[in-house]
Design an enzyme around this catalytic site. Structure first.
Site, short mmCIF file in Angstrom:
data_model
loop_
_atom_site.label_atom_id
_atom_site.label_comp_id
_atom_site.label_asym_id
_atom_site.label_seq_id
_atom_site.Cartn_x
_atom_site.Cartn_y
_atom_site.Cartn_z
N HIS A 68 -0.39 6.18 2.81
CA HIS A 68 -1.48 5.41 3.41
C HIS A 68 -1.27 5.21 4.90
O HIS A 68 -0.15 5.09 5.38
CB HIS A 68 -1.70 4.08 2.68
CG HIS A 68 -0.65 3.03 2.92
ND1 HIS A 68 -0.71 2.15 3.98
CD2 HIS A 68 0.46 2.67 2.23
CE1 HIS A 68 0.31 1.31 3.93
NE2 HIS A 68 1.04 1.61 2.88
N ASP A 75 5.39 1.01 7.85
CA ASP A 75 4.75 0.94 6.54
C ASP A 75 3.26 1.22 6.76
O ASP A 75 2.52 0.35 7.20
CB ASP A 75 4.97 -0.44 5.94
CG ASP A 75 4.23 -0.68 4.64
OD1 ASP A 75 3.66 0.28 4.08
OD2 ASP A 75 4.22 -1.84 4.18
N GLU A 103 -4.93 0.60 1.77
CA GLU A 103 -3.90 0.30 0.76
C GLU A 103 -3.48 -1.15 0.83
O GLU A 103 -3.25 -1.80 -0.20
CB GLU A 103 -2.69 1.22 0.97
CG GLU A 103 -1.64 1.15 -0.15
CD GLU A 103 -0.57 0.08 0.04
OE1 GLU A 103 0.20 -0.16 -0.90
OE2 GLU A 103 -0.51 -0.53 1.15
N GLU A 104 -3.40 -1.68 2.05
CA GLU A 104 -2.86 -3.03 2.23
C GLU A 104 -3.80 -4.12 1.73
O GLU A 104 -3.42 -5.29 1.66
CB GLU A 104 -2.54 -3.27 3.71
CG GLU A 104 -1.46 -2.34 4.28
CD GLU A 104 -0.07 -2.63 3.75
OE1 GLU A 104 0.08 -3.50 2.87
OE2 GLU A 104 0.87 -1.98 4.22
N ASP A 116 5.58 6.06 -0.06
CA ASP A 116 5.41 4.76 0.58
C ASP A 116 6.78 4.28 1.03
O ASP A 116 7.74 5.06 1.05
CB ASP A 116 4.75 3.77 -0.39
CG ASP A 116 3.91 2.70 0.32
OD1 ASP A 116 4.35 2.21 1.39
OD2 ASP A 116 2.82 2.35 -0.17
N HIS A 128 6.48 -5.72 6.47
CA HIS A 128 5.33 -6.54 6.83
C HIS A 128 5.65 -7.52 7.95
O HIS A 128 5.17 -8.65 7.97
CB HIS A 128 4.78 -7.27 5.60
CG HIS A 128 3.99 -6.38 4.71
ND1 HIS A 128 3.09 -6.85 3.78
CD2 HIS A 128 3.96 -5.02 4.59
CE1 HIS A 128 2.54 -5.84 3.14
NE2 HIS A 128 3.05 -4.71 3.62
#
Length: 337
Positions: A60, A169, A199-200, A222, A306
């Site tokens: 992603h 990410d 995706e998030e 991922d 994140h």
């Protein structure tokens, strides 16, 4: 492709969930060298080439961020999260507000001198605001509710082969797929690379995108948790330890086992990642697309997930690319035998 330059290029563009357009041109420029490129209504990008057994490869492109909800009487921007934002790191973070023009800002932080001993809890997002230096009248000319907020992008090299940036990410997963393209071109198989959106915010892009691809097998790439102090080694992989091969009830066990055998046969560094249920990646939705797709998962170990300062080892990205190419080469050979 030079991995370091590729990662720097991919992490330079802001591509918040649902606003991935800024990354599309760079991806199309690379992908169009290899096959037919298309984009769907979810802003997923696909590249398809070759003939034979059909493999879907997914990573992603989107990143976490914030969205403006209101402007205070003092000119500060109130906001909400877009994706799984860790609110512990928000105070004093540098951001870019995507208003009528790009505006630099910083999330408000209370100096420790003004905090009482009782004020040690993590701030709720509703308590925070972005300071762009304007009064309310000035701010309203350039910003309105619904505008998006990026965390400041800055790519740097650390010691050895490690790098730090936000949105690794999953731009590092995207990089691993792009690194495989030259080798996959020579394999007697049909390849569809899906660089997925959103995706998030709930694996939305892959849910729709995988439905449009009639794949025999899929591999999702991922990131996963890289060990650092204060983490449990049982819950993490090791940065610089190689590609993390997923084992989970939702993943195809034969693909997982074959990936391990392939890594060992080709002397590719790897480590196992054991999950007791869903993986939290696009693999969860790809496996149940249409009548079901056999799916494997390879993750790149990443520290400080994140946050604006995610850390990976470039060698782990390259190991992931090596493993994908070796696995598909072997499987295509078996299929065509």
């Amino acid at each position: 492709m030079d991995t370091l330059k590729l990662l720097k290029k991919l992490t330079a563009a802001g591509a918040l969930s649902g606003c991935e357009d800024a990354l599309h041109n760079d991806l199309r420029t690379i992908l169009e060298q290899y096959g037919e490129v298309r984009t769907d209504g979810m802003k997923n990008i696909f590249c398809t080439f070759g003939q034979g057994p059909h493999f879907l490869l997914d990573a992603h492109m989107d990143e976490i961020g914030l969205i403006v909800t209101s402007i205070t009487d003092d000119g500060f921007l109130k906001f909400s999260a877009s994706g799984g934002v860790d609110r512990r790191f928000l105070p004093a973070s540098e951001v870019t507000v995507l208003g009528k023009r790009r505006l630099r800002g910083v999330i408000c932080s209370v100096p420790p001198h003004l905090r009482s001993n009782k004020e040690k809890k993590v701030n709720d997002i509703s308590d925070l605001a972005v300071d762009i230096g304007f009064s309310k009248d000035e701010a309203e000319k350039l910003v309105e509710p619904g505008d998006r907020i990026l965390f400041h992008h800055q790519f740097d090299e650390l010691c050895g082969s490690k790098v730090v940036s936000n949105c690794l990410d999953d731009r590092c997963g995207v990089a691993s797929l792009l690194l495989t393209l030259d080798r996959l071109k020579k394999i007697p198989a049909k390849i569809t690379v899906m660089i997925s959106a959103q995706e998030e915010v709930g694996t939305r892009g892959a849910t729709a995108g995988a439905f449009s691809v009639d794949a025999d097998e899929a591999i999702c790439v991922d990131v996963s948790f890289g060990y650092s102090p204060q983490c449990s080694k049982e819950d993490c992989g090791m940065v610089s330890g190689g590609a993390m091969i997923g084992f989970s009830p939702v993943l195809d066990k034969e693909i997982s086992r074959s990936l391990v055998k392939c890594a060992e046969k080709n002397h590719i560094p790897y480590q196992k990642e054991i999950m007791n249920g869903k993986t939290g990646t696009n693999a969860d939705v790809i496996t149940v697309s249409k009548s079901g797709v056999k799916c494997g998962l390879i993750s790149i170990p990443l520290r400080y997930m994140h946050t604006p300062s995610e850390v990976i080892d470039v060698k782990d990205v390259e190991a992931t690319a090596d493993l994908i190419a070796a696995y598909i080469s072997e499987r295509a050979g078996e299929w065509n035998a």
